[in-house]
Design an enzyme around this catalytic site. Structure first.
Site, PDB file in Angstrom:
ATOM      1  CE1 TYR A 223      -9.291   2.321   6.973  1.00  0.00           C
ATOM      2  CE2 TYR A 223      -8.403   3.325   8.970  1.00  0.00           C
ATOM      3  CZ  TYR A 223      -8.250   2.954   7.643  1.00  0.00           C
ATOM      4  OH  TYR A 223      -7.075   3.208   7.012  1.00  0.00           O
ATOM      5  CE  LYS A 224      -7.985  -0.439   4.934  1.00  0.00           C
ATOM      6  NZ  LYS A 224      -6.530  -0.432   4.718  1.00  0.00           N
TER       7      LYS A 224
ATOM      8  CG  PHE B 248      -2.028   0.914   1.247  1.00  0.00           C
ATOM      9  CD1 PHE B 248      -3.241   0.539   0.698  1.00  0.00           C
ATOM     10  CD2 PHE B 248      -1.909   2.168   1.789  1.00  0.00           C
ATOM     11  CE1 PHE B 248      -4.327   1.420   0.694  1.00  0.00           C
ATOM     12  CE2 PHE B 248      -2.983   3.057   1.787  1.00  0.00           C
ATOM     13  CZ  PHE B 248      -4.195   2.677   1.235  1.00  0.00           C
TER      14      PHE B 248
ATOM     15  CG  ASP C 179       0.044  -2.892   7.189  1.00  0.00           C
ATOM     16  OD1 ASP C 179      -1.104  -3.220   7.567  1.00  0.00           O
ATOM     17  OD2 ASP C 179       0.318  -1.753   6.782  1.00  0.00           O
TER      18      ASP C 179
ATOM     19  NE  ARG D  81     -10.509  -2.730  -2.977  1.00  0.00           N
ATOM     20  CZ  ARG D  81      -9.953  -2.135  -1.927  1.00  0.00           C
ATOM     21  NH1 ARG D  81      -8.777  -2.550  -1.474  1.00  0.00           N
ATOM     22  NH2 ARG D  81     -10.563  -1.140  -1.317  1.00  0.00           N
TER      23      ARG D  81
HETATM   24  C1  LIG Z   1      -5.873   0.876   4.655  1.00  0.00           C
HETATM   25  C2  LIG Z   1      -4.384   0.830   4.724  1.00  0.00           C
HETATM   26  C3  LIG Z   1      -3.634   1.909   5.217  1.00  0.00           C
HETATM   27  C4  LIG Z   1      -4.303   3.191   5.618  1.00  0.00           C
HETATM   28  O1  LIG Z   1      -3.506   3.950   6.471  1.00  0.00           O
HETATM   29  P1  LIG Z   1      -4.171   5.119   7.341  1.00  0.00           P
HETATM   30  O2  LIG Z   1      -3.010   5.842   7.915  1.00  0.00           O
HETATM   31  O3  LIG Z   1      -5.038   4.455   8.379  1.00  0.00           O
HETATM   32  O4  LIG Z   1      -4.984   5.960   6.428  1.00  0.00           O
HETATM   33  C5  LIG Z   1      -2.263   1.764   5.312  1.00  0.00           C
HETATM   34  N1  LIG Z   1      -1.648   0.625   4.925  1.00  0.00           N
HETATM   35  C6  LIG Z   1      -2.318  -0.429   4.435  1.00  0.00           C
HETATM   36  C7  LIG Z   1      -1.589  -1.662   4.029  1.00  0.00           C
HETATM   37  C8  LIG Z   1      -3.704  -0.342   4.305  1.00  0.00           C
HETATM   38  O5  LIG Z   1      -4.381  -1.368   3.786  1.00  0.00           O
END
Ligand SMILES: *Cc1c(COP(=O)(O)O)cnc(C)c1O
Length: 397
Positions: free
Chosen positions: A209-210, A113, A184, A356
């Site tokens: 939040y996921k 990400f 992560d 998705r």
């Molecule tokens: C959703 C997600 C994020 C989001 O980061 P925020 O700081 O909470 O906005 C970061 N890394 C990964 C791998 C994600 O899936």
């Protein structure tokens, strides 16, 4: 065995919507509005500042960490919550690099990400000590492990394709070479069991939040391996990570263990929402959730492949190599998804061509999967996506 009718009854979903986007923003648990309302009206409105003690606000980050701990396979007292995932990634990276002063490489993969990779690059610039970030394709990460690598930082489940790394294997290989490991679990926590203590991974970071349904802006979490937490020096040495914040000592002394990774004032209202959302895990087993998600995923893949010849599976076919989402490619993916959403089936789109679908058995069953397949087939067969209204991209896709 988890009673999925009972877990579904704990969520408040709009009538007529099949929600296959809980991998991006989990839906609202029924208890959330009352819990948040209570935090606002009683705890804040009436309790005022006394609620930091009386309503347990100051203890929330660690108490919520204890509720998340079993889902990632670690002991209470080793997880704390707060900030956003980007910040937690930064904290883990900075602590990890300090443990390996002689090594210069941070290894991740090209599918990670973007914010995780941006955090690495920003830290490298700040330190200015010649570190470099390597991002081979995900399948080749193991070939790049060496004694020059300070940190291996991976996201277990790819946010676009759902491809899943083999955590036990990669962490064991990295540990054998003295590499610090950061895992992560943004797309794993609440979706599949994470066995962090048994694999001895050094840091686990994730968001709520996921698949944990804390709502927009919900706090992130971080775990540090037992035995390591007391050795790390927080780069973001905030007052609430101090051993005695209310001494207001100008000299920083870190709190015990993972609590030193708290930074500033916790988002109490968001944490109240997370607290209510976590109640579903009192009756749901993460192992049952995973097993059911695999069944529903197979059903979706088989249905789409039979009914939608225009779509190509972008996720691994083998369940064990997938997280809890199924993705397909279509050259006009954005418009196809908009047409689907307009018909009450909600997934999302990731550039350049990925549709998705999040598979979340806590509130999804076979009926929603079958409706998704049938609606998708109709949208493609009748070219319903080919409408200018579905072409204009919104800011959030
Ligand atoms: C959703 C997600 C994020 C989001 O980061 P925020 O700081 O909470 O906005 C970061 N890394 C990964 C791998 C994600 O899936």
């Amino acid at each position: 065995m988890t009673d999925f009718a009972a877990t579904r009854a704990m969520f408040d979903l709009p009538v007529g919507v099949a929600y296959l986007d809980g991998n991006s923003l989990g839906p609202m648990a029924r208890k959330v509005p009352d819990r948040v309302q209570r935090a606002i009206r009683e705890e804040w409105g009436e309790g005022l500042i006394a609620s930091w003690n009386d309503a347990g606000w100051m203890a929330l980050p660690d108490r919520l960490g204890d509720r998340i701990a079993p889902l990632i396979g670690v002991s209470p007292g080793t997880v704390t919550t707060g900030d956003t995932l980007s910040i937690k990634v930064y904290q883990a990276l900075a602590a990890g690099l300090a443990l390996k002063p002689g090594r210069r490489t941070i290894l991740s993969d090209s599918g990670n990400f973007p914010t995780d990779l941006y955090m690495v690059e920003g830290l490298i610039r700040t330190l200015d000590r010649g570190h470099r970030l390597k991002t081979p394709p995900p399948e080749e990460v193991a070939d790049h492990l060496s004694e020059d690598v300070a940190i291996l930082m991976l996201t277990e489940v790819d946010y676009r394709t759902g491809r899943r790394h083999d955590m036990a294997d990669l962490v064991a290989r990295a540990r054998a070479l003295g590499i610090v490991t950061i895992w992560d679990v943004a797309h794993s926590a609440g979706a599949l069991p994470v066995d962090a203590a048994r694999t001895s991974v050094d840091f686990v970071v994730g968001c709520t939040y996921k698949f944990l349904n804390s709502g927009p802006g919900g706090p992130a979490f971080i775990h540090v391996r037992e035995g390591l937490a007391d050795r790390i020096e927080p780069a973001l040495a905030g007052w609430l990570g101090h051993a005695a914040p209310f001494d207001f000592d100008t000299a920083y002394r870190p709190a015990d263990a993972v609590r030193r990774l708290r930074v500033g004032t916790p988002p109490v209202l968001q944490m109240a929402a997370l607290d209510a959302a976590m109640d579903v895990w009192d009756i749901a087993s993460i192992h049952d959730v995973r097993a059911r998600a695999l069944e529903l995923s197979e059903r979706l893949i088989a249905g789409v492949e039979a009914a939608c010849p225009g779509l190509a599976l972008a996720s691994p076919r083998e369940g064990a190599r997938r997280g809890s989402q199924v993705s397909f490619r279509h050259p006009r993916g954005y418009a196809v998804m908009q047409a689907l959403i307009a018909r009450g089936v909600v997934g999302d789109f990731r550039a350049p061509d990925i549709l998705r679908f999040g598979i979340t058995p806590l509130y999804l069953g076979e009926a929603e999967i079958d409706r998704c397949v049938a609606t998708l087939a109709e949208v493609l067969d009748r070219r319903l996506w080919d409408d200018p209204a579905y072409a204009a991209r919104a800011a959030v896709t």
